[in-house]
Design a protein around this motif. Structure first.
Motif, PDB file in Angstrom:
ATOM      1  N   ASP A  42      47.116  52.929  84.837  1.00 20.40           N
ATOM      2  CA  ASP A  42      46.843  53.444  86.174  1.00 20.40           C
ATOM      3  C   ASP A  42      47.648  52.648  87.208  1.00 20.40           C
ATOM      4  N   GLU A  43      48.614  53.331  87.812  1.00 18.57           N
ATOM      5  CA  GLU A  43      49.515  52.671  88.765  1.00 18.57           C
ATOM      6  C   GLU A  43      49.211  53.091  90.204  1.00 18.57           C
ATOM      7  N   ALA A  44      47.921  53.306  90.519  1.00 20.05           N
ATOM      8  CA  ALA A  44      47.567  53.802  91.851  1.00 20.05           C
ATOM      9  C   ALA A  44      48.130  52.911  92.972  1.00 20.05           C
ATOM     10  N   TYR A  45      48.246  51.608  92.683  1.00 20.82           N
ATOM     11  CA  TYR A  45      48.682  50.675  93.739  1.00 20.82           C
ATOM     12  C   TYR A  45      50.072  50.092  93.449  1.00 20.82           C
ATOM     13  N   ALA A  46      50.786  50.689  92.493  1.00 19.61           N
ATOM     14  CA  ALA A  46      52.072  50.112  92.065  1.00 19.61           C
ATOM     15  C   ALA A  46      53.069  50.005  93.211  1.00 19.61           C
ATOM     16  N   GLU A  47      53.043  50.978  94.135  1.00 22.69           N
ATOM     17  CA  GLU A  47      54.057  50.977  95.205  1.00 22.69           C
ATOM     18  C   GLU A  47      53.887  49.815  96.168  1.00 22.69           C
ATOM     19  N   PHE A  48      52.744  49.132  96.111  1.00 26.51           N
ATOM     20  CA  PHE A  48      52.567  47.971  96.988  1.00 26.51           C
ATOM     21  C   PHE A  48      53.240  46.729  96.413  1.00 26.51           C
ATOM     22  N   LEU A  49      53.630  46.777  95.135  1.00 24.19           N
ATOM     23  CA  LEU A  49      54.314  45.637  94.518  1.00 24.19           C
ATOM     24  C   LEU A  49      55.806  45.730  94.817  1.00 24.19           C
ATOM     25  N   GLU A  50      56.448  44.576  94.970  1.00 26.34           N
ATOM     26  CA  GLU A  50      57.904  44.590  95.184  1.00 26.34           C
ATOM     27  C   GLU A  50      58.600  45.110  93.929  1.00 26.34           C
ATOM     28  N   THR A  51      58.196  44.594  92.770  1.00 26.20           N
ATOM     29  CA  THR A  51      58.788  45.076  91.510  1.00 26.20           C
ATOM     30  C   THR A  51      57.670  45.384  90.515  1.00 26.20           C
ATOM     31  N   PRO A  52      57.161  46.617  90.579  1.00 21.76           N
ATOM     32  CA  PRO A  52      56.091  46.966  89.641  1.00 21.76           C
ATOM     33  C   PRO A  52      56.610  47.011  88.212  1.00 21.76           C
ATOM     34  N   PRO A  53      55.740  46.750  87.240  1.00 28.14           N
ATOM     35  CA  PRO A  53      56.167  46.869  85.842  1.00 28.14           C
ATOM     36  C   PRO A  53      56.661  48.294  85.598  1.00 28.14           C
ATOM     37  N   ASP A  54      57.717  48.423  84.812  1.00 25.44           N
ATOM     38  CA  ASP A  54      58.309  49.742  84.576  1.00 25.44           C
ATOM     39  C   ASP A  54      58.060  50.134  83.124  1.00 25.44           C
ATOM     40  N   LEU A  55      57.160  51.067  82.934  1.00 30.46           N
ATOM     41  CA  LEU A  55      56.811  51.452  81.549  1.00 30.46           C
ATOM     42  C   LEU A  55      57.617  52.647  81.051  1.00 30.46           C
ATOM     43  N   ARG A  56      58.591  53.099  81.875  1.00 30.92           N
ATOM     44  CA  ARG A  56      59.361  54.275  81.446  1.00 30.92           C
ATOM     45  C   ARG A  56      60.117  54.057  80.132  1.00 30.92           C
ATOM     46  N   PRO A  57      60.706  52.857  79.913  1.00 27.73           N
ATOM     47  CA  PRO A  57      61.371  52.669  78.616  1.00 27.73           C
ATOM     48  C   PRO A  57      60.403  52.806  77.444  1.00 27.73           C
ATOM     49  N   LEU A  58      59.161  52.363  77.633  1.00 28.28           N
ATOM     50  CA  LEU A  58      58.175  52.486  76.555  1.00 28.28           C
ATOM     51  C   LEU A  58      57.807  53.951  76.329  1.00 28.28           C
ATOM     52  N   VAL A  59      57.715  54.715  77.433  1.00 29.63           N
ATOM     53  CA  VAL A  59      57.459  56.160  77.304  1.00 29.63           C
ATOM     54  C   VAL A  59      58.597  56.787  76.495  1.00 29.63           C
ATOM     55  N   ALA A  60      59.832  56.405  76.846  1.00 31.97           N
ATOM     56  CA  ALA A  60      61.005  56.968  76.161  1.00 31.97           C
ATOM     57  C   ALA A  60      61.013  56.615  74.676  1.00 31.97           C
ATOM     58  N   GLU A  61      60.505  55.437  74.356  1.00 30.42           N
ATOM     59  CA  GLU A  61      60.463  55.007  72.940  1.00 30.42           C
ATOM     60  C   GLU A  61      59.364  55.708  72.153  1.00 30.42           C
ATOM     61  N   GLY A  62      58.514  56.457  72.880  1.00 26.25           N
ATOM     62  CA  GLY A  62      57.454  57.193  72.184  1.00 26.25           C
ATOM     63  C   GLY A  62      56.128  56.447  72.136  1.00 26.25           C
ATOM     64  N   ALA A  63      55.965  55.412  72.976  1.00 24.41           N
ATOM     65  CA  ALA A  63      54.673  54.696  72.999  1.00 24.41           C
ATOM     66  C   ALA A  63      53.586  55.676  73.424  1.00 24.41           C
ATOM     67  N   LYS A  64      52.380  55.492  72.897  1.00 24.03           N
ATOM     68  CA  LYS A  64      51.269  56.409  73.214  1.00 24.03           C
ATOM     69  C   LYS A  64      50.638  55.992  74.533  1.00 24.03           C
ATOM     70  N   LEU A  65      51.256  56.437  75.623  1.00 17.48           N
ATOM     71  CA  LEU A  65      50.721  56.055  76.923  1.00 17.48           C
ATOM     72  C   LEU A  65      51.041  57.108  77.958  1.00 17.48           C
ATOM     73  N   ILE A  66      50.211  57.102  78.998  1.00 13.65           N
ATOM     74  CA  ILE A  66      50.481  57.931  80.172  1.00 13.65           C
ATOM     75  C   ILE A  66      50.313  57.038  81.397  1.00 13.65           C
ATOM     76  N   CYS A  67      51.218  57.170  82.363  1.00 11.90           N
ATOM     77  CA  CYS A  67      51.118  56.416  83.615  1.00 11.90           C
ATOM     78  C   CYS A  67      50.614  57.362  84.696  1.00 11.90           C
ATOM     79  N   LEU A  68      49.690  56.875  85.513  1.00 19.57           N
ATOM     80  CA  LEU A  68      49.121  57.699  86.589  1.00 19.57           C
ATOM     81  C   LEU A  68      49.485  57.119  87.945  1.00 19.57           C
ATOM     82  N   ARG A  69      49.894  58.002  88.842  1.00 19.35           N
ATOM     83  CA  ARG A  69      50.197  57.582  90.216  1.00 19.35           C
ATOM     84  C   ARG A  69      49.515  58.512  91.207  1.00 19.35           C
TER      85      ARG A  69
END
Ligand SMILES: Cc1ncc(COP(=O)(O)O)c(C=O)c1O
Length: 362
Positions: free
Chosen positions: A195-222
């Motif tokens: 859950d990344e509801a507050y990610a935009e308040f971070l200067e450099t939020p963790p980026d899970l897109r590479p893990l999504v691309a690798e097929g990790a079983k996850l969903i990110c919410l904004r």
């Protein structure tokens, strides 16, 4: 037979979400002038909605007689361009809350388990219970989310694992390294809801897109409710592997997000200036509140979202005393934190008023 006797058994024990009280309600209940009330209770944006979003919403109102594009093409296209993922990797929700519920429809059945931290965003637990599944809550360690305990709580019955960073209401974050290590250690039968509801308040939020691309079983919410200032519009989104998005799309109602809101969201994504301004002002506000708490000798969690959790002794009393003085904050006893209150970062003046009033009441 009564309605209650006819109802599904689970609904009788289903807890009810308690939102921050609206200004009008507090004014009515306490006989106060609504204009003098400051609400710092729901992590809303003190600077209002994105101006570009407001203009787009006004324009879209003229088409209020037409159904919206139920596929939300324009919004998914903009998100796809912005985040560098396929359009089929996005689902749009009536707030990110709706996507949490849709995940329940896709994955949860009675007897399943969902793992989350204690004192995490209450909707994770509400949705889990709604589907007859069991919330498994892992204690925080020094008010931080301990990902090893989260991992250790997973059993063969676990379906979903919820993790937010920054977490609400605690505010603490986990590092990108911690999160990546955690994702890589997850067994293949669980889906992580990050859950990344507050990610935009971070200067450099963790980026899970590479893990999504690798097929990790996850969903990110904004969500558009926080930094974009569109909480009343109710728009959020999830991004994940297209296989998972396609499953969620099956559970979604047609036209789940209204056309005015989705037009506002498209325009908000172009309002980089507004987002940068809000992020910078939030940093300053976090510092202002943190320094204020230090002066008052109050312990607080050094949160990174647009809110802070501060230890005030009797949270319910302090909440009540602040409210009588026209300041609405959030008591967090329902989150198992009776000694704390959560306060949203307001404008400079609102933060000042809050700190002065807090000093009076403690
Ligand atoms: C951690 C977290 N997730 C999700 C949400 C839900 O946001 P939305 O308004 O998009 O439903 C909130 C709202 O406060 C939140 O704090």
């Amino acid at each position: 037979m009564t309605f209650t006797e006819l109802a599904n058994k689970g609904i009788l024990t289903q807890p009810v979400y308690e939102p921050g009280k609206p200004i009008e309600q507090v004014a009515r209940e306490l006989g106060l002038d609504p204009a003098g009330i400051v609400k710092l209770a729901s992590n809303e944006n003190p600077f209002g909605p994105s101006p570009k979003a407001m203009a787009a919403a006004e324009k879209a109102l003229k088409e209020a007689h037409l159904y919206p594009d139920g596929g939300y093409y324009a919004l998914r296209q903009k998100l796809s361009a912005k985040l560098g993922l396929g359009m089929d990797q996005f689902v749009i929700g009536d707030g990110s809350n709706e996507i949490i519920e849709l995940l329940g429809h896709v994955f949860l059945s009675p007897g399943d388990e969902c793992v989350m931290h204690q004192s995490s965003f209450v909707v994770y637990k509400l949705v889990t219970l709604m589907f007859g599944a069991k919330p498994v809550e892992v204690p925080l360690v020094n008010m931080r989310q301990d990902l090893e305990s989260l991992l250790a709580a997973i059993t063969p019955r676990t379906k979903l694992v919820f993790l937010a960073s920054p977490a609400n209401p605690v505010g603490a974050t986990n590092t990108a390294e911690e999160i990546e290590k955690f994702v890589r250690a997850l067994p293949p039968h669980v889906v992580l809801v990050f859950d990344e509801a507050y990610a935009e308040f971070l200067e450099t939020p963790p980026d899970l897109r590479p893990l999504v691309a690798e097929g990790a079983k996850l969903i990110c919410l904004r969500t558009f409710s926080k930094i974009y200032g569109l909480a009343a519009m109710r728009v959020g989104y999830g991004y994940a592997a297209k296989e998972l998005i396609a499953l969620i799309q099956r559970a979604r109602q047609p036209f789940n997000v209204n056309g005015i809101a989705s037009a506002a969201a498209v325009a908000a994504l172009d309002d980089g200036e507004f987002v940068a301004k809000c992020r910078a002002a939030n940093r300053v506000g976090l510092k202002q509140l943190g320094e204020g708490f230090e002066k008052l000798g109050l312990e607080f969690v050094p949160g990174q979202g647009n809110f802070l959790l501060v230890k005030v002794g009797d949270g319910a009393r302090v909440f009540g005393a602040l409210q009588e003085r026209g300041l609405i904050v959030r008591p967090v006893k329902p989150y198992g934190l009776p000694e704390w209150v959560r306060v949203t970062v307001g404008s400079k003046e609102q933060n000042e008023r809050f700190l002065t009033t807090l000093a009076e009441v403690i």
